[in-house]
Design an enzyme around this catalytic site. Structure first.
Site, short mmCIF file in Angstrom:
data_model
loop_
_atom_site.label_atom_id
_atom_site.label_comp_id
_atom_site.label_asym_id
_atom_site.label_seq_id
_atom_site.Cartn_x
_atom_site.Cartn_y
_atom_site.Cartn_z
CG ASP A 30 48.54 59.66 56.32
OD1 ASP A 30 49.29 59.18 56.05
OD2 ASP A 30 47.22 60.19 55.18
CD GLU A 84 47.90 62.28 50.01
OE1 GLU A 84 47.33 62.33 50.15
OE2 GLU A 84 49.12 61.45 49.61
C1 BGC Z 1 54.94 63.13 50.24
C2 BGC Z 1 54.22 61.91 50.58
C3 BGC Z 1 52.86 62.17 51.30
C4 BGC Z 1 52.20 63.88 50.82
C5 BGC Z 1 51.51 64.00 52.16
C6 BGC Z 1 54.34 64.88 49.97
O1 BGC Z 1 55.29 65.99 50.17
O2 BGC Z 1 55.74 62.99 49.31
O3 BGC Z 1 54.10 60.85 50.64
O4 BGC Z 1 51.79 61.41 51.24
O5 BGC Z 1 53.56 65.29 51.13
O6 BGC Z 1 51.05 65.59 52.06
C1 BGC Z 2 48.85 59.91 52.45
C2 BGC Z 2 49.18 58.31 53.30
C3 BGC Z 2 50.25 58.04 53.18
C4 BGC Z 2 51.62 58.62 53.93
C5 BGC Z 2 53.24 58.00 52.89
C6 BGC Z 2 50.00 60.30 53.21
O1 BGC Z 2 50.13 62.11 52.39
O2 BGC Z 2 47.26 60.15 53.13
O3 BGC Z 2 48.38 57.58 52.54
O4 BGC Z 2 50.75 56.43 53.43
O5 BGC Z 2 51.03 60.03 53.04
O6 BGC Z 2 53.68 58.81 52.39
#
Ligand code: BGC
Ligand code: BGC
Length: 670
Positions: free
Chosen positions: A307, A512
């Site tokens: 991830d 998230e």
């Molecule tokens: C990104 C997301 C990612 C997240 C993780 C963001 O800055 O745009 O894609 O899932 O950070 O913390």
């Molecule tokens: C998320 C993933 C996602 C990745 C890319 C992460 O923070 O947990 O599900 O695919 O970001 O955006």
């Protein structure tokens, strides 16, 4: 003279031979079996080229030069990471192609693969069709629908030149306090398992006799999928995101693992590791499960991706010892690291770990073999560059119709009238005056939820689509005025004579950890709006939310209650059903709690005492006379006869089966 002639001939022959060699490279020959191509290519690669394949970087730090210099194997768009606001397909395709040209200009010309979170349609992209989030799809219980959504999503992803999506999300959410619960189809693993049919839509129908575990992606109009997050992300303690899942082996294998069995059987190309820990062990460092179970026992042959910054948080605080993170992550079995920014640190660390023998060359080769397998399988070497031939797939009418169908099927009717013979829905299309109220009635961003244009989603007109208010307006008869007031007060209610009201309230968008919630309340003005409106006029309440929310205190105030989840851009589907053009068919994919202190509470638990149980959902047969939605203010004779019949029958059945108060008479009849 003679001898110099002879040497010229020799030289020419040598040249031809060399040219012949340069022209024929086995790995470039699509007629060669994939394993032969992989072997040939790996045999030619330097360590730097191999590590490059194992590197995924964010588009913000990518360029053709970076691709070339570091042999980067993959790029991603993080949530909301777009080449330009409202970028049309041409800008996306050009961007992806520019990066790709950098990759192709390297010595071996290995194409990169570009990934994006297309988790409910190609959701970062302006004008894309946004389908209901997974929780709504779980309510449909319709794997064929979900497969068709996969097909449409693949086309909309290809419209932007992209070949890879980080979907489907196959977590089994066991606690709605978790901020990612809406990304999960259900608390019940069997529903999640059925919904993995989306993989067949995204990647293509897997051929019979395809070897189990080997990835399958059908071609140019399909994309590589990613089952995520391995494993147990939906079971973290108290629903805290990225936290610890405490569970015994039986629980893990029977609740959280089954969707992986199905995904692998359906040929899923990649699997993403979870941020969460399992009984205290970070999944990103879990060799036993990633290598021992997923790769060795389940024979998964695609690649395992980390991830975002996932290996960084193997240590606490994250990034405290990045070299150790790389070592632990790669040795656990991660094949590609979503770095996503500091790629030189990652590349340098992995290079030195290999040179010191801390990471074995065989581990590197295993990773590269898997990454190349996916790339060869999907025809990336033959078709590395995108064109605009899929551009018109983005947000096209047929896809919006499909999304609208999904919305209709996702709605769950939780209450309809105060007794079985006094149904409130469907609503009449002809009425004196209709009030539409609530924070979520006229807000496209809210109805799309998180992972919509922005990572966190947004408010208002974030993209093109139909709000629930617009949908209601275009559904009622021309002669029926629809008045909209977001949060009307008592005097507004007293001065207006409404036939009935539709109140649309819910949760604001989130993604998230930001979505973790211990109180699960709806957006602030919501309870007030319900109280004010529903005490003045008969009302139907539509809840737009990523999960069950606190609703019990307000249920007695309302005539009808509908869970609409996060429907996406096609709000018309909500009005289709409210006004009876289609029936309610959705069933709760999760248990609806009475109060948060009951949580976690899943079907089968000993303390099960829900407001609405898992699987609950009332129905109305819209084809019956008096239920057409048109012209049905006041009871028609037929409706009366029907209702009496239903009540009679339900009484008999309730007595016979001890079914209890939840069943709607129509549900029992049909
Ligand atoms: C990104 C997301 C990612 C997240 C993780 C963001 O800055 O745009 O894609 O899932 O950070 O913390
Ligand atoms: C998320 C993933 C996602 C990745 C890319 C992460 O923070 O947990 O599900 O695919 O970001 O955006």
């Amino acid at each position: 003279m003679k001898s110099s002639n002879a040497s010229w001939v020799c030289l020419l022959l040598l040249c031809f031979a060399a040219m012949g060699d340069a022209e024929y490279m086995k790995y470039k020959d699509p007629k060669q079996p994939i394993n032969t191509r992989i072997k040939d290519l790996i045999g030619r690669m330097t360590l730097a080229e191999k590590i490059g394949q194992m590197t995924q970087i964010e588009r913000e730090v990518a360029s053709a030069d970076v691709m070339k210099k570091y042999f980067i194997g993959s790029i991603l768009s993080g949530g909301g990471s777009v080449p330009a606001p409202q970028a049309p397909p041409s800008i996306w395709v050009n961007m992806v192609n520019e990066f790709q040209k950098g990759a192709l200009s390297t010595r071996l010309g290995i194409p990169m693969i570009y990934g994006i979170d297309a988790v409910h349609g190609n959701n970062n992209v302006y004008n894309a069709t946004l389908f209901p989030h997974n929780i709504g799809l779980g309510a449909t219980r319709d794997p064929d629908l979900v497969k068709r959504i996969g097909e449409a999503t693949a086309l909309e992803v290809r419209a932007t030149g992209i070949q890879y999506t980080f979907a489907p999300y196959i977590a089994v959410c066991r606690d709605p306090r978790w901020g990612r619960c809406y990304e999960s189809y259900s608390e019940d693993h069997t529903i999640v398992q059925q919904m993995t049919d989306i993989i067949l839509g995204l990647q293509g129908e897997i051929p019979v006799n395809h070897t189990k575990g080997v990835p399958y992606v059908a071609g140019k109009d399909k994309v590589a999928a990613c089952a995520k997050h391995f494993v147990g992300d939906g079971g973290t303690h108290n629903g805290i995101n990225e936290n610890n899942t405490i569970i015994d082996e039986h629980g893990l294998l029977s609740i959280h693992m089954p969707p992986y069995y199905d995904s692998i059987i359906k040929g899923v190309a990649t699997i993403m590791v979870s941020y969460s820990s399992l009984n205290g062990v970070k999944m990103h460092a879990n060799h036993a499960l990633v290598t021992g179970y997923l790769k060795s026992k389940l024979h998964f042959r695609g690649f395992v991706i980390s991830d975002w910054l996932g290996i960084d948080s193997i240590t606490s605080p994250p990034g405290a010892n990045y070299t150790y993170s790389v070592q632990a992550g790669i040795n656990a079995g991660i094949d590609m690291v979503m770095v996503p920014y500091n790629y030189t640190d990652y590349i340098d660390d992995l290079t030195s770990l290999v040179s010191k023998g801390i990471v074995n060359m065989s581990r590197i080769d295993d990773a590269v073999r898997r990454i190349l397998r996916v790339k060869f399988t999907m025809g990336l070497f033959e078709n590395p560059l995108a064109d605009l031939s899929f551009a018109d797939q983005l947000g096209k009418k047929e896809h919006r119709e499909l999304a609208r169908e999904a919305v209709r099927k996702s709605l769950v009717l939780l209450k309809n009238g105060n007794s079985p013979n006094q149904q409130f829905l469907p609503l009449p299309k002809k009425a004196r005056r209709i009030l539409v109220a609530g924070s979520h009635a006229s807000n496209l961003g809210y109805q799309c939820g998180g992972w919509s244009i922005q990572w966190m989603g947004g408010s208002g007109d974030i993209t093109t689509g139909t709000t629930i208010l617009d949908a209601i307006k275009s559904t009622v008869a021309d002669s029926t005025p629809v008045i909209y007031s977001e949060n009307p007060d008592d005097s507004f209610m007293n001065h207006n004579d409404f036939s009935f009201a539709i109140v649309v309230v819910g949760e604001p968008p989130y993604s998230e950890t930001v979505g973790d919630s211990t109180n699960l309340t709806i957006l602030d003005s919501g309870p007030d709006t319900i109280r004010t409106v529903c005490s003045a006029v008969k009302c139907a309440v539509v809840v737009v939310s990523g999960r069950p929310v606190v609703i019990e205190p307000y249920v007695p105030l309302m005539e009808a209650l509908v869970a609409a989840w996060l429907p996406g851009t096609e709000g018309q589907g909500v009005a289709d059903v409210l006004f009876g053009d289609y029936g309610f068919t959705g069933k709760l994919p999760r248990t609806w709690f009475k109060s948060v202190d009951q949580l976690p509470m899943n079907v089968g638990d000993p303390h099960y005492d829900p407001l609405y149980p898992f699987g609950f959902g009332l129905t109305i047969n819209s084809s019956l006379p008096g239920f057409s939605g048109a012209d049905n203010v006041g009871d028609s004779r037929q409706r009366l006869i029907y209702v009496s019949l239903c009540s009679l029958l339900s009484l008999v059945l309730i007595n016979d089966l001890g079914i209890g108060v939840f069943q709607h008479p129509a549900a029992l009849l049909f």
